[in-house]
Design a protein around this motif. Structure first.
Motif, PDB file in Angstrom:
ATOM      1  N   ILE A 153       1.466 -13.452  -3.903  1.00 17.93           N
ATOM      2  CA  ILE A 153       2.535 -13.806  -2.962  1.00 17.93           C
ATOM      3  C   ILE A 153       2.745 -12.684  -1.946  1.00 17.93           C
ATOM      4  O   ILE A 153       2.891 -12.921  -0.743  1.00 17.93           O
ATOM      5  CB  ILE A 153       3.841 -14.110  -3.719  1.00 17.93           C
ATOM      6  N   SER A 154       2.723 -11.434  -2.453  1.00 18.56           N
ATOM      7  CA  SER A 154       2.882 -10.292  -1.560  1.00 18.56           C
ATOM      8  C   SER A 154       1.762 -10.238  -0.533  1.00 18.56           C
ATOM      9  O   SER A 154       1.997  -9.993   0.654  1.00 18.56           O
ATOM     10  CB  SER A 154       2.905  -8.990  -2.379  1.00 18.56           C
ATOM     11  N   GLY A 155       0.527 -10.486  -0.994  1.00 18.60           N
ATOM     12  CA  GLY A 155      -0.610 -10.480  -0.074  1.00 18.60           C
ATOM     13  C   GLY A 155      -0.497 -11.560   0.980  1.00 18.60           C
ATOM     14  O   GLY A 155      -0.813 -11.332   2.152  1.00 18.60           O
ATOM     15  N   LEU A 156      -0.008 -12.733   0.572  1.00 16.85           N
ATOM     16  CA  LEU A 156       0.156 -13.831   1.525  1.00 16.85           C
ATOM     17  C   LEU A 156       1.217 -13.495   2.571  1.00 16.85           C
ATOM     18  O   LEU A 156       1.019 -13.703   3.771  1.00 16.85           O
ATOM     19  CB  LEU A 156       0.544 -15.110   0.779  1.00 16.85           C
ATOM     20  N   VAL A 157       2.356 -12.955   2.096  1.00 11.03           N
ATOM     21  CA  VAL A 157       3.438 -12.592   3.014  1.00 11.03           C
ATOM     22  C   VAL A 157       2.963 -11.530   3.998  1.00 11.03           C
ATOM     23  O   VAL A 157       3.200 -11.625   5.211  1.00 11.03           O
ATOM     24  CB  VAL A 157       4.664 -12.093   2.225  1.00 11.03           C
ATOM     25  N   ARG A 158       2.251 -10.513   3.477  1.00  9.11           N
ATOM     26  CA  ARG A 158       1.820  -9.405   4.329  1.00  9.11           C
ATOM     27  C   ARG A 158       0.717  -9.804   5.283  1.00  9.11           C
ATOM     28  O   ARG A 158       0.563  -9.187   6.342  1.00  9.11           O
ATOM     29  CB  ARG A 158       1.404  -8.225   3.464  1.00  9.11           C
ATOM     30  N   SER A 159      -0.061 -10.790   4.937  1.00 10.26           N
ATOM     31  CA  SER A 159      -1.131 -11.214   5.836  1.00 10.26           C
ATOM     32  C   SER A 159      -0.629 -12.163   6.915  1.00 10.26           C
ATOM     33  O   SER A 159      -1.265 -12.299   7.972  1.00 10.26           O
ATOM     34  CB  SER A 159      -2.256 -11.890   5.036  1.00 10.26           C
ATOM     35  N   LEU A 160       0.532 -12.815   6.676  1.00 17.71           N
ATOM     36  CA  LEU A 160       1.008 -13.821   7.611  1.00 17.71           C
ATOM     37  C   LEU A 160       2.297 -13.447   8.345  1.00 17.71           C
ATOM     38  O   LEU A 160       2.469 -13.830   9.509  1.00 17.71           O
ATOM     39  CB  LEU A 160       1.239 -15.150   6.875  1.00 17.71           C
ATOM     40  N   TRP A 161       3.201 -12.702   7.695  1.00 22.95           N
ATOM     41  CA  TRP A 161       4.521 -12.494   8.285  1.00 22.95           C
ATOM     42  C   TRP A 161       4.914 -11.026   8.430  1.00 22.95           C
ATOM     43  O   TRP A 161       5.091 -10.562   9.541  1.00 22.95           O
ATOM     44  CB  TRP A 161       5.571 -13.225   7.443  1.00 22.95           C
ATOM     45  N   ILE A 162       5.074 -10.327   7.325  1.00 25.97           N
ATOM     46  CA  ILE A 162       5.592  -8.965   7.351  1.00 25.97           C
ATOM     47  C   ILE A 162       4.638  -8.041   6.593  1.00 25.97           C
ATOM     48  O   ILE A 162       4.197  -8.369   5.494  1.00 25.97           O
ATOM     49  CB  ILE A 162       6.988  -8.876   6.689  1.00 25.97           C
ATOM     50  N   ASP A 163       4.316  -6.892   7.196  1.00 23.60           N
ATOM     51  CA  ASP A 163       3.474  -5.919   6.509  1.00 23.60           C
ATOM     52  C   ASP A 163       4.180  -4.566   6.486  1.00 23.60           C
ATOM     53  O   ASP A 163       5.191  -4.362   7.171  1.00 23.60           O
ATOM     54  CB  ASP A 163       2.115  -5.804   7.211  1.00 23.60           C
ATOM     55  N   VAL A 164       3.638  -3.645   5.683  1.00 23.09           N
ATOM     56  CA  VAL A 164       4.191  -2.296   5.568  1.00 23.09           C
ATOM     57  C   VAL A 164       3.131  -1.301   6.011  1.00 23.09           C
ATOM     58  O   VAL A 164       1.975  -1.397   5.600  1.00 23.09           O
ATOM     59  CB  VAL A 164       4.612  -1.984   4.116  1.00 23.09           C
ATOM     60  N   TYR A 165       3.530  -0.347   6.866  1.00 23.47           N
ATOM     61  CA  TYR A 165       2.598   0.668   7.346  1.00 23.47           C
ATOM     62  C   TYR A 165       3.198   2.057   7.187  1.00 23.47           C
ATOM     63  O   TYR A 165       4.417   2.241   7.289  1.00 23.47           O
ATOM     64  CB  TYR A 165       2.230   0.419   8.810  1.00 23.47           C
ATOM     65  N   PHE A 166       2.310   3.012   6.962  1.00 21.83           N
ATOM     66  CA  PHE A 166       2.670   4.420   6.806  1.00 21.83           C
ATOM     67  C   PHE A 166       2.352   5.143   8.105  1.00 21.83           C
ATOM     68  O   PHE A 166       1.267   4.977   8.663  1.00 21.83           O
ATOM     69  CB  PHE A 166       1.861   5.006   5.647  1.00 21.83           C
ATOM     70  N   ILE A 167       3.293   5.948   8.601  1.00 21.86           N
ATOM     71  CA  ILE A 167       3.084   6.716   9.828  1.00 21.86           C
ATOM     72  C   ILE A 167       2.548   8.100   9.447  1.00 21.86           C
ATOM     73  O   ILE A 167       3.267   8.892   8.837  1.00 21.86           O
ATOM     74  CB  ILE A 167       4.390   6.864  10.635  1.00 21.86           C
ATOM     75  N   PRO A 168       1.293   8.424   9.804  1.00 20.93           N
ATOM     76  CA  PRO A 168       0.699   9.677   9.352  1.00 20.93           C
ATOM     77  C   PRO A 168       0.838  10.845  10.327  1.00 20.93           C
ATOM     78  O   PRO A 168       0.556  11.989   9.965  1.00 20.93           O
ATOM     79  CB  PRO A 168      -0.779   9.308   9.198  1.00 20.93           C
TER      80      PRO A 168
END
Length: 225
Positions: A26-41
């Motif tokens: 479910i998390s993979g589906l949500v992140r691929s279609l709607w909301i994702d999380v990114y790290f600022i390096p």
């Protein structure tokens, strides 16, 4: 041996594993279609985004609202900002991909920058007043890192159809379109490479805040036309 005690235990572990697998799916589906999380390096988008920030990125924002000048975008830099192959080897690439997916490491191919020029724009550094100019007009940039100039590098470009001219807010610490003028694509990123728009800083908690979208400035585009 009493198998009646082991059977419920096995069923319990199966339920846990199934629940974990379902949650990941479910998390993979949500992140691929709607909301994702990114790290600022890096420091390239300070003061808006700083090293170590975790941000939520809307993947659907630009399907509803067109990309316009001033937008901050997350994009896939392969073929423009990044090499097509990191050259680190499959194990290192896999480890980085897992860390990137978990939001605990950055990515060699994913970047966050601000849109300065959209298709057809004439972007130049710099005018007599030291500002960037877009289509002959001086660009007001209140988001610049304090003490930074708009650019220490002169350039004069016309953004091709279907591409974007992108720069970091911390200009003295940002590798962006300016440094890639001689590279394939001239440092300009295809619009279809845009992944989404940062909408929220979620970590660290003392920086928890919405990432506002600036008001539109001039011509907008969704498809490079």
């Amino acid at each position: 041996m009493d198998n009646t005690k082991r059977q419920p235990r096995k069923q319990g572990w199966r339920f846990v594993l199934l629940a974990v697998a379902l949650a990941v799916a479910i998390s993979g589906l949500v992140r691929s279609l709607w909301i994702d999380v990114y790290f600022i390096p890096s420091e390239s988008m300070e003061p808006l985004l700083g090293p170590g920030d975790r941000i939520l990125v809307s993947r659907t924002d630009f399907s509803v609202n067109p990309v316009h000048r001033g937008d901050v975008v997350v994009f896939d830099g392969r073929g423009t900002f990044a090499p097509l192959n990191s050259g680190k080897g499959p194990l290192a690439d896999t480890a980085q991909a897992v860390g990137h997916w978990l939001g605990i490491t950055g990515s060699d191919t994913t970047y966050v920058k601000r849109v300065i020029g959209i298709p057809g724009d004439h972007v130049e550094c710099c005018g007599a007043d030291g500002k960037l100019t877009v289509n002959g007009q001086g660009l007001e940039e209140p988001y610049l890192y304090p003490g930074d100039r708009p650019s220490d590098q002169n350039f004069n470009v016309v953004v091709p159809q279907g591409r974007l001219w992108l720069m970091g807010d911390h200009r003295s610490r940002s590798a962006d379109s300016r440094g890639l003028l001689g590279a394939p694509g001239g440092g300009m990123v295809p619009i279809e490479r845009v992944i989404g728009r940062p909408i929220q800083i979620v970590w660290p908690l003392d920086r928890f805040a919405e990432v506002p979208r600036p008001a539109p400035a001039g011509t907008t585009t969704t498809n490079g036309q």
